[in-house]
Design an enzyme around this catalytic site. Structure first.
Site, PDB file in Angstrom:
ATOM      1  N   GLU A  89       0.724  -1.262   0.006  1.00  0.00           N
ATOM      2  CA  GLU A  89      -0.057  -0.012  -0.136  1.00  0.00           C
ATOM      3  C   GLU A  89       0.924   1.259  -0.077  1.00  0.00           C
ATOM      4  OE1 GLU A  89      -2.805   0.534   3.120  1.00  0.00           O
ATOM      5  OE2 GLU A  89      -3.839   2.135   2.400  1.00  0.00           O
TER       6      GLU A  89
ATOM      7  N   ALA B  74       1.933  -0.084  10.552  1.00  0.00           N
ATOM      8  CA  ALA B  74       1.741  -1.505  10.280  1.00  0.00           C
ATOM      9  C   ALA B  74       0.879  -1.607   9.260  1.00  0.00           C
ATOM     10  CB  ALA B  74       0.950  -2.169  11.352  1.00  0.00           C
TER      11      ALA B  74
ATOM     12  N   GLU C  58      -2.280  -3.754   7.108  1.00  0.00           N
ATOM     13  CA  GLU C  58      -3.310  -5.042   7.359  1.00  0.00           C
ATOM     14  C   GLU C  58      -3.480  -6.171   6.110  1.00  0.00           C
ATOM     15  OE1 GLU C  58      -3.950  -1.536   6.613  1.00  0.00           O
ATOM     16  OE2 GLU C  58      -5.655  -1.532   5.078  1.00  0.00           O
ATOM     17  N   ASN C  59      -2.258  -6.217   5.527  1.00  0.00           N
ATOM     18  CA  ASN C  59      -2.619  -7.389   4.326  1.00  0.00           C
ATOM     19  C   ASN C  59      -3.170  -8.703   5.078  1.00  0.00           C
ATOM     20  OD1 ASN C  59      -0.127  -5.974   3.194  1.00  0.00           O
ATOM     21  ND2 ASN C  59       1.083  -6.928   5.023  1.00  0.00           N
TER      22      ASN C  59
ATOM     23  N   GLU D 265      -5.124  -2.735  12.775  1.00  0.00           N
ATOM     24  CA  GLU D 265      -5.041  -3.758  11.610  1.00  0.00           C
ATOM     25  C   GLU D 265      -5.875  -4.924  11.610  1.00  0.00           C
ATOM     26  OE1 GLU D 265      -3.000  -2.054   9.608  1.00  0.00           O
ATOM     27  OE2 GLU D 265      -2.199  -0.621  11.122  1.00  0.00           O
TER      28      GLU D 265
ATOM     29  N   GLU E  45      -9.849   4.012   6.230  1.00  0.00           N
ATOM     30  CA  GLU E  45      -8.999   4.441   7.496  1.00  0.00           C
ATOM     31  C   GLU E  45      -9.929   5.105   8.583  1.00  0.00           C
ATOM     32  OE1 GLU E  45      -6.295   3.504   8.051  1.00  0.00           O
ATOM     33  OE2 GLU E  45      -5.687   2.489   6.004  1.00  0.00           O
TER      34      GLU E  45
HETATM   35 ZN   LIG Z   1      -5.372   1.584   8.784  1.00  0.00          ZN
END
Ligand SMILES: [Zn+2]
Length: 878
Positions: free
Chosen positions: A129, A271, A273-274, A307, A329
């Site tokens: 990302e 971090a 969030e894959n 995440e 987000e």
């Molecule tokens: Zn996020």
């Protein structure tokens, strides 16, 4: 050129078009090698019925070496495709389903941008990302192309015994006759390329099983660099609590057989969030009482939750395009804030969240980088991971909940999960779910997504003793922001209370005598009048309780009203806010030369210390006054950072002297000999004790410095040790250097802890600060290419030491400008972030403003800059 050239044409929301092709499946095969990793991608593609007919296939790419390309198994002739620095175009693809096979070679070791596939302490990992996947293979690298991924990873067994990717493990075997082995992963959930992840390396892990609400068994694992598993217990606990909470509050259940977190030490953000494989900056995983402060614990809990919550708000439902970033987000920040509020103290969480919003987002909204929660144009998307998109985006979701009520909000969320599961959605899709589920028109509310700037409310309160009515006349105004000169009225939900002479809440009735439901009024017009009846005496007015709307208020209520609220308001946020406003009034007066003693503030704080019903964490917030940049924001123009620093020191000294007996007694009372616990109550105790220490030390009494040094030496946890060190660093005394040397000696092998040592020195507000920071850049533990080190030392100097960054001779600006220019070719994202420290330069007094402008121009005129830095420099100057 190594970089994509700064793109002259901006991307516009209004020009969105669906991609011309659908990609049903993606099969990736990685041959991991530190300098030449071979990536084979097999894409099964077909025309998108919503796309253009006869379109070519255009794929994004960045810093890739193309090794081969085949269509339906046949190698393409050079004339069948074009390859440029940023794309690969197949000129005449079939008009039906076909298979495209592309082989690329990438160099993970040379990847200092930390986007795409890179190595961090010999661990292969990825960050995709927003636009990093194009640095792995040629692909339509946009969030609305969703595919099912299968990934095979092969590597040397010694170099990378663990091989991880998204989804569920399929198989893992050694390869006969060699030292190589491989693993295959399959993710059944279609996802965009930005959620792809891969990890390979020598790792240690902890694991714990988790049973979901429907009884499915999931294995949770946290992977870290070898020898660090003893620092992962708190993160694992936070993960399990997050999973349970999301089931209970939103009905969201986890959906794969495994959930993996990997912590690495070189990472541009917090971090990522894959799907099924979250990758973390190790700063937000590793914790022990000896190495982490209470703030670190709180951040770890919040980021693990954030995440994880993305699994539904981000992964299951993703964004159609990057303009919709707030859709995942803002919503997910709202969810993690609610989680923290449920797990800790709701009022204290709210105060902390609003403080951050006002310090950073209000400042962004008031400067040249202001943009709507959903921007409608961008040149570099990396620069839009901002407090406006995240924090103000969360406030907008919170207002939606306030307007619709708890049940109405949940109905809207349920519909959103049901209607858009598996979609790449838009803000309009999101709002329509709440409108449909509640039969409400939200079209005016939607302006919160499109209009930038913080609304300002002018409020006039009046009381009519004869009619027994209280009237509020409210006008709303939104200042102009870049590209938006005229604004339309917003929907602004204001929770309020009227207090009688004894400080009790009066039951609110409107002009007709009808009860005001939920104590909520909603402003919808530019100017509006609200009348409350049956008010038997002149009330104190408590407006925007709980900070129900992210707005600025200017009222005629007067200081007596503030003093009264500070003592009695039943709404904890407004009670805190009344004290903060009393402090702010004193700070602003003092910064402009007033020398009077802050009586009202001292009285309010003294009352608060005597009030046994207020908890420690709440009191700690009251005793940590607005910081220098908050004061600058409040003053608004012609800023002299030295005068603000002096004002803040004076108020702390005045309060410390006036309340020294009470503060010393409370400090002693809070001294705790029990074993360390990171829970909210114990953390609150430490926070208040350390706030007392800070104010006592501000009295400049030698004995008080001794108290701080003693705490530094005797502390059995990082919170107390660090707080004492921070206090010592505010005073040019010999104990300071002794403590700094002892800290360095003790933690020299722990880079994350040494970051705190860098930061505390970067904040020293004395004339030699720049020299000290300069010297620290030569320290063996410092590294320009590690984002945590950069932020801890140079980022904190630029953003957390206003008087020294804004030195009157301009050398602070020159230092940051030189750093930005030096870093840009290595890591443009971190360089651009650092440059945004100039975001409030226009507010400065004329001579500093001229010096800041000179440095911004020097950057803007440097040839060959990344799009990231070019974009921030040009917007800052526009
Ligand atoms: Zn996020």
């Amino acid at each position: 050129m190594m970089f994509r050239e700064a793109d002259a044409t901006a991307v516009k929301l209004s020009e969105y078009k669906p991609y011309d092709w659908l990609i049903d499946t993606v099969d990736l095969d990685f041959q991991l090698d530190p300098k030449a990793t071979r990536v084979q991608a097999k894409l099964v593609m077909r025309p998108n019925p919503k796309g253009r007919r006869n379109a070519p296939v255009v794929l994004d790419g960045d810093e890739l070496t193309l090794a081969s390309i085949k269509l339906n198994g046949k190698t393409l002739a050079a004339t069948d495709y074009d390859v440029s620095a940023s794309s690969l175009t197949i000129k005449n693809p079939p008009r039906e389903k076909f298979t495209l096979e592309i082989e690329t070679i990438v160099n993970p070791s040379a990847n200092t941008k930390l986007m795409g596939l890179f190595r961090s302490n010999a661990i292969y990992c990825t960050q995709c990302e927003a636009e990093g996947f194009r640095r792995i293979t040629y692909f339509p690298d946009r969030p609305d192309v969703l595919s099912v991924y299968t990934v095979r990873i092969e590597a040397d067994r010694d170099e990378a015994p663990f091989l991880l990717a998204n989804g569920n493990p399929v198989e893992a075997f050694g390869i006969k006759g060699s030292n190589r082995h491989y693993a295959i992963w399959h993710d059944p959930h279609p996802k965009p390329s930005y959620l792809f992840a891969l990890v390979g390396g020598k790792l240690d892990f902890i694991e714990e099983p988790f049973t979901t609400m429907s009884g499915r068994e999931v294995m949770l694992r946290i992977f870290v660099e070898c020898g660090k598993t003893q620092l992962t217990g708190f993160a694992m606990d936070a993960l399990k609590r997050s999973m349970r909470w999301d089931e209970k509050v939103f009905g969201c259940e986890y959906d794969l057989d495994v959930f993996h977190i990997v912590a690495v030490s070189d990472f541009n953000m917090g971090a990522m969030e894959n799907k099924g494989l979250n990758i973390f900056n190790d700063k937000y995983v590793l914790a022990s009482p000896e190495t982490a402060t209470d703030i670190d614990y709180e951040n770890i809990e919040a980021i693990i939750a954030h995440e994880y919550f993305h699994n539904w708000t981000g992964d299951r439902i993703t964004c159609r395009d990057w303009f919709q970033l707030c859709l995942k987000e803002g919503l997910t920040v709202f969810r993690d804030q609610e989680f923290s509020s449920d797990e800790r103290s709701r009022p204290v969480e709210r105060i902390g969240d609003v403080r951050r919003l006002k310090s950073f987002q209000f400042a962004e909204d008031a400067g040249p980088l202001a943009h709507p929660v959903r921007p409608d144009t961008y040149r570099e998307i990396n620069n839009f991971y901002t407090v406006t998109v995240y924090e103000k985006g969360a406030e907008v979701v919170r207002m939606l909940k306030t307007l619709l009520g708890e049940r109405g909000f949940r109905k809207g969320m349920n519909l959103y999960f049901k209607r858009h599961d598996g979609d790449a959605a838009t803000v309009e899709d999101f709002l329509k779910c709440f409108a449909d589920a509640n039969k409400r028109d939200l079209s005016q509310f939607a302006r919160w997504y499109s209009q930038a700037g913080t609304p300002e409310l002018a409020v006039r309160g009046s009381y009519d003793a004869k009619a027994k009515t209280c009237t509020l006349d409210i006008e709303q105004m939104i200042p102009p922001t870049p590209g938006q000169s005229a604004k339309q009225p917003m929907v602004i939900p204001l929770r309020l209370g009227l207090l009688d002479g004894k400080g009790r809440d009066i039951a609110l009735k409107d002009a007709k005598g009808k009860a005001v439901s939920d104590n909520l009024i909603v402003l919808e017009k530019a100017a509006q009048k609200f009348v409350f009846s049956g008010v038997k005496e002149k009330p104190a007015i408590s407006l925007n309780r709980g900070f129900s709307a992210p707005v600025k208020l200017a009222t005629n209520f007067g200081e007596d009203n503030l003093r009264f609220l500070a003592k009695y308001d039943s709404d904890p946020y407004n009670r805190y806010d009344a004290v903060e406003q009393l402090a702010m009034n004193e700070l602003v007066a003092s910064a402009s030369g007033s020398n009077k003693s802050p009586e009202a503030l001292i009285e309010a704080l003294s009352n608060a210390l005597d009030n046994a019903s207020l908890d420690d964490a709440f009191l700690a917030q009251l005793f940590s006054f607005p910081d220098e940049s908050d004061i600058a924001q409040k003053i608004g123009g012609n800023i002299d950072p030295d005068a603000i620093l002096a004002a803040r020191r004076k108020i702390k000294r005045d309060v410390g002297v006036a309340l020294s007996d009470k503060l010393a007694a409370r400090y002693q009372k809070l001294t705790n000999h029990r074993a360390f616990s990171p829970d909210a109550k114990a953390a609150g105790r430490r926070a208040l004790r350390n706030a007392c220490l800070d104010l006592l030390a501000a009295t400049e009494g030698g004995a008080e410095h001794g108290r701080a040094f003693k705490q530094f030496e005797e502390a059995d946890n990082m919170t107390d040790r660090m707080a004492a060190l921070a206090v010592l660093c505010q005073h040019p005394i010999p104990e300071r250097e002794t403590a700094l040397a002892a800290f360095e000696q003790r933690y020299r092998n722990d880079p994350l802890v040494l970051d705190k040592w860098f930061s505390v020195q970067a904040r020293i507000a004395e004339a030699d600060a720049l020299g000290r920071v300069h010297k620290l850049t030569k320290h063996p533990a410092f590294s320009m290419t590690n984002p945590n080190r950069m932020r801890a030392l140079i980022g904190v100097f630029a953003a957390g030491n206003p008087s020294q960054f804004n030195r009157p001779d301009g050398k602070g600006y020159a230092f940051i400008a030189d750093t930005v220019l030096g870093l840009d070719s290595k890591n443009p994202q971190v360089a651009a972030r650092l440059l945004s420290a100039f975001k409030s330069w226009r507010m400065l007094e004329p001579s500093r403003r001229a010096l800041a402008e000179k440095e911004l121009k020097r950057i803007a005129e440097t040839p060959g800059l990344s799009p990231d830095v070019t974009d921030i420099a040009s917007r800052s100057l526009a």
